[in-house]
Design a protein around this motif. Structure first.
Motif, PDB file in Angstrom:
ATOM      1  N   PHE A  49      -6.307 -16.010  -4.288  1.00  0.00           N
ATOM      2  CA  PHE A  49      -5.802 -17.254  -4.984  1.00  0.00           C
ATOM      3  C   PHE A  49      -7.088 -17.502  -6.078  1.00  0.00           C
ATOM      4  O   PHE A  49      -6.809 -17.824  -7.139  1.00  0.00           O
ATOM      5  CB  PHE A  49      -6.064 -18.394  -4.052  1.00  0.00           C
ATOM      6  N   HIS A  50      -8.267 -17.330  -5.534  1.00  0.00           N
ATOM      7  CA  HIS A  50      -9.316 -17.634  -6.428  1.00  0.00           C
ATOM      8  C   HIS A  50      -9.944 -16.236  -7.400  1.00  0.00           C
ATOM      9  O   HIS A  50     -10.706 -16.427  -8.290  1.00  0.00           O
ATOM     10  CB  HIS A  50     -10.844 -17.816  -5.594  1.00  0.00           C
ATOM     11  N   ARG A  51      -9.139 -15.238  -7.289  1.00  0.00           N
ATOM     12  CA  ARG A  51      -9.311 -13.991  -7.890  1.00  0.00           C
ATOM     13  C   ARG A  51      -8.666 -13.823  -8.999  1.00  0.00           C
ATOM     14  O   ARG A  51      -8.632 -12.766  -9.941  1.00  0.00           O
ATOM     15  CB  ARG A  51      -9.155 -12.757  -7.025  1.00  0.00           C
ATOM     16  N   ARG A  52      -7.786 -14.934  -9.414  1.00  0.00           N
ATOM     17  CA  ARG A  52      -6.602 -14.903 -10.570  1.00  0.00           C
ATOM     18  C   ARG A  52      -7.320 -14.312 -11.887  1.00  0.00           C
ATOM     19  O   ARG A  52      -6.902 -13.846 -12.952  1.00  0.00           O
ATOM     20  CB  ARG A  52      -5.977 -16.041 -10.578  1.00  0.00           C
ATOM     21  N   ASP A  53      -8.580 -14.970 -12.087  1.00  0.00           N
ATOM     22  CA  ASP A  53      -9.150 -15.101 -13.524  1.00  0.00           C
ATOM     23  C   ASP A  53     -10.206 -13.617 -13.631  1.00  0.00           C
ATOM     24  O   ASP A  53     -11.067 -13.830 -12.830  1.00  0.00           O
ATOM     25  CB  ASP A  53     -10.074 -16.128 -13.964  1.00  0.00           C
ATOM     26  N   GLY A  54      -9.618 -12.503 -13.852  1.00  0.00           N
ATOM     27  CA  GLY A  54     -10.620 -11.643 -13.938  1.00  0.00           C
ATOM     28  C   GLY A  54     -11.871 -11.514 -14.678  1.00  0.00           C
ATOM     29  O   GLY A  54     -12.742 -10.582 -14.539  1.00  0.00           O
ATOM     30  N   GLU A  55     -11.970 -12.543 -15.447  1.00  0.00           N
ATOM     31  CA  GLU A  55     -13.078 -12.676 -16.317  1.00  0.00           C
ATOM     32  C   GLU A  55     -14.126 -13.312 -15.568  1.00  0.00           C
ATOM     33  O   GLU A  55     -15.525 -13.108 -15.767  1.00  0.00           O
ATOM     34  CB  GLU A  55     -12.817 -13.330 -17.581  1.00  0.00           C
ATOM     35  N   ARG A  56     -14.014 -13.880 -14.292  1.00  0.00           N
ATOM     36  CA  ARG A  56     -15.095 -14.421 -13.287  1.00  0.00           C
ATOM     37  C   ARG A  56     -15.829 -15.357 -13.829  1.00  0.00           C
ATOM     38  O   ARG A  56     -17.226 -15.210 -13.640  1.00  0.00           O
ATOM     39  CB  ARG A  56     -15.541 -13.099 -12.767  1.00  0.00           C
ATOM     40  N   LEU A  57     -15.568 -16.178 -14.761  1.00  0.00           N
ATOM     41  CA  LEU A  57     -16.908 -17.294 -15.365  1.00  0.00           C
ATOM     42  C   LEU A  57     -16.591 -18.297 -14.583  1.00  0.00           C
ATOM     43  O   LEU A  57     -17.779 -19.032 -14.558  1.00  0.00           O
ATOM     44  CB  LEU A  57     -15.849 -17.703 -16.672  1.00  0.00           C
ATOM     45  N   ALA A  58     -15.600 -18.845 -13.715  1.00  0.00           N
ATOM     46  CA  ALA A  58     -15.900 -20.017 -12.713  1.00  0.00           C
ATOM     47  C   ALA A  58     -15.783 -19.487 -11.462  1.00  0.00           C
ATOM     48  O   ALA A  58     -16.307 -20.286 -10.600  1.00  0.00           O
ATOM     49  CB  ALA A  58     -15.015 -20.892 -13.167  1.00  0.00           C
ATOM     50  N   GLU A  59     -15.399 -18.474 -11.022  1.00  0.00           N
ATOM     51  CA  GLU A  59     -15.124 -17.910  -9.588  1.00  0.00           C
ATOM     52  C   GLU A  59     -15.367 -16.519  -9.709  1.00  0.00           C
ATOM     53  O   GLU A  59     -14.968 -15.760 -10.215  1.00  0.00           O
ATOM     54  CB  GLU A  59     -13.541 -18.018  -9.206  1.00  0.00           C
ATOM     55  N   GLN A  60     -16.251 -16.235  -8.589  1.00  0.00           N
ATOM     56  CA  GLN A  60     -16.551 -14.693  -8.364  1.00  0.00           C
ATOM     57  C   GLN A  60     -15.984 -14.449  -6.836  1.00  0.00           C
ATOM     58  O   GLN A  60     -16.625 -14.853  -6.088  1.00  0.00           O
ATOM     59  CB  GLN A  60     -17.978 -14.394  -8.735  1.00  0.00           C
ATOM     60  N   VAL A  61     -15.238 -13.276  -6.865  1.00  0.00           N
ATOM     61  CA  VAL A  61     -14.821 -13.003  -5.506  1.00  0.00           C
ATOM     62  C   VAL A  61     -15.280 -11.667  -5.079  1.00  0.00           C
ATOM     63  O   VAL A  61     -15.190 -10.736  -6.206  1.00  0.00           O
ATOM     64  CB  VAL A  61     -13.325 -13.185  -5.587  1.00  0.00           C
ATOM     65  N   ASP A  62     -15.777 -11.219  -3.969  1.00  0.00           N
ATOM     66  CA  ASP A  62     -15.600  -9.996  -3.558  1.00  0.00           C
ATOM     67  C   ASP A  62     -14.859  -9.768  -2.238  1.00  0.00           C
ATOM     68  O   ASP A  62     -14.005 -10.760  -1.948  1.00  0.00           O
ATOM     69  CB  ASP A  62     -17.186  -9.614  -3.062  1.00  0.00           C
ATOM     70  N   ASP A  63     -15.074  -8.610  -1.403  1.00  0.00           N
ATOM     71  CA  ASP A  63     -14.212  -8.513  -0.269  1.00  0.00           C
ATOM     72  C   ASP A  63     -14.591  -9.378   0.741  1.00  0.00           C
ATOM     73  O   ASP A  63     -13.686  -9.553   2.020  1.00  0.00           O
ATOM     74  CB  ASP A  63     -14.480  -7.078   0.074  1.00  0.00           C
ATOM     75  N   HIS A  64     -15.654 -10.331   0.835  1.00  0.00           N
ATOM     76  CA  HIS A  64     -16.052 -10.875   2.102  1.00  0.00           C
ATOM     77  C   HIS A  64     -16.459 -12.419   1.767  1.00  0.00           C
ATOM     78  O   HIS A  64     -16.552 -13.212   2.438  1.00  0.00           O
ATOM     79  CB  HIS A  64     -17.403 -10.388   2.634  1.00  0.00           C
TER      80      HIS A  64
END
Length: 299
Positions: free
Chosen positions: A22-37
């Motif tokens: 859900f938080h990975r939807r924006d691939g530019e990662r300006l407001a949310e940054q997601v990794d595997d954990h």
């Protein structure tokens, strides 16, 4: 800067991948940054730019909130409540699965994703802003418009992450500025009306988390120009965890319903509404399982 922390126990069948998608939807990662954990997310906490970090560990989620400003006495308790809400931990999915696990069509979806919960936004205003943004366009188009809106408001944490604006900040924009971000005239009108009413206290969105009847919330939101039944149902799901909104107007829901029921023709809105009605008070959770079938943008 001040930092608040808490740990939240997770049930055995908890699905971190749904939250992360859900938080990975924006691939530019300006407001949310997601990794595997886990993830980092910029948000406004008591009006202050803040960075929420969530890390998944065996049996628990560890949360920390770095605030560009002084801490308040109740921050740790409020952080725990926010974490439970964002993770969907107050959604009684076990009862839903017991009731429909043997259903001839829905049972297959449940078996494929046992324990599925609906990720929620940090605050109800974010859910409503996203619902208005996403009206009648693809997830990818909505993500792009949302990104430009965040850049326009430029609420930034010291880490560099953009924070989703609150109602007061969005209310300070005008329709021309929103139009430059990609909002249609109708959506600009709706999001400004929502923002101004919320900022003035006429729509106490956060206070409604304390148990205001859904019927009252729906009536108040439907009175805002440009907000209709789909927007309300979606926002109640994402912002308040209400699992009975009928999302029969959602194109992805109807497409997945056609696949699930093995129908040769597209499912109409009235058909979808009738089929979902049998699953009340779980209609929005059924929609989430249908979204997940298509893996629609982390549903």
């Amino acid at each position: 800067m001040s930092v608040s922390r808490c740990d939240i126990p997770l049930p055995e069948n908890f699905r971190p991948e749904d939250i992360l998608a859900f938080h990975r939807r924006d691939g530019e990662r300006l407001a949310e940054q997601v990794d595997d954990h886990g993830l980092k997310k910029g948000l406004l906490w008591r009006g202050l730019p803040s960075c929420l970090e969530l890390r998944f560990q065996p049996g628990a989620a560890r949360l920390s909130l770095a605030i560009d400003g002084a801490a308040a006495a109740d921050d740790a308790g409020r952080l725990a409540s926010l974490g439970r809400r964002m993770l969907g931990l107050d959604q009684p999915v076990e009862a839903f699965e017991r009731q429909y696990g043997a259903h001839p069509q829905l049972g297959r979806l449940i078996a494929a994703r046992p324990g599925l919960r609906v990720p929620q936004t940090a605050f109800p205003f974010e859910a409503l802003a996203w619902a208005i943004t996403g009206q009648q366009i693809s997830v990818q188009a909505a993500v792009s418009i949302r990104r430009r809106m965040l850049q326009l408001c430029d609420c930034r944490h010291s880490s560099g992450l953009l924070c989703h604006p609150d109602a007061a900040r969005l209310a300070g924009l005008d329709a021309d500025q929103l139009g430059q971000a990609g909002f249609s005239h109708a959506k600009s009108r709706a999001i400004l009306a929502l923002s101004r009413d919320a900022a003035a206290g006429a729509l106490p969105l956060d206070a409604w988390l304390d148990g205001v009847p859904v019927e009252e919330i729906s009536e108040r939101l439907l009175a805002v120009p440009g907000i209709g039944p789909w927007t309300v149902s979606y926002a109640l799901l994402r912002g308040y965890g209400w699992l009975d909104g009928s999302l029969h107007g959602d194109v992805a829901v109807r497409r997945a319903m056609q696949m699930t029921l093995g129908l040769p023709d597209k499912v109409s809105q009235p058909q979808a509404q009738r089929w979902l009605q049998d699953f009340s008070p779980w209609r929005a959770l059924v929609a989430a399982h249908l979204w997940a079938l298509l893996q629609a943008g982390g549903f």
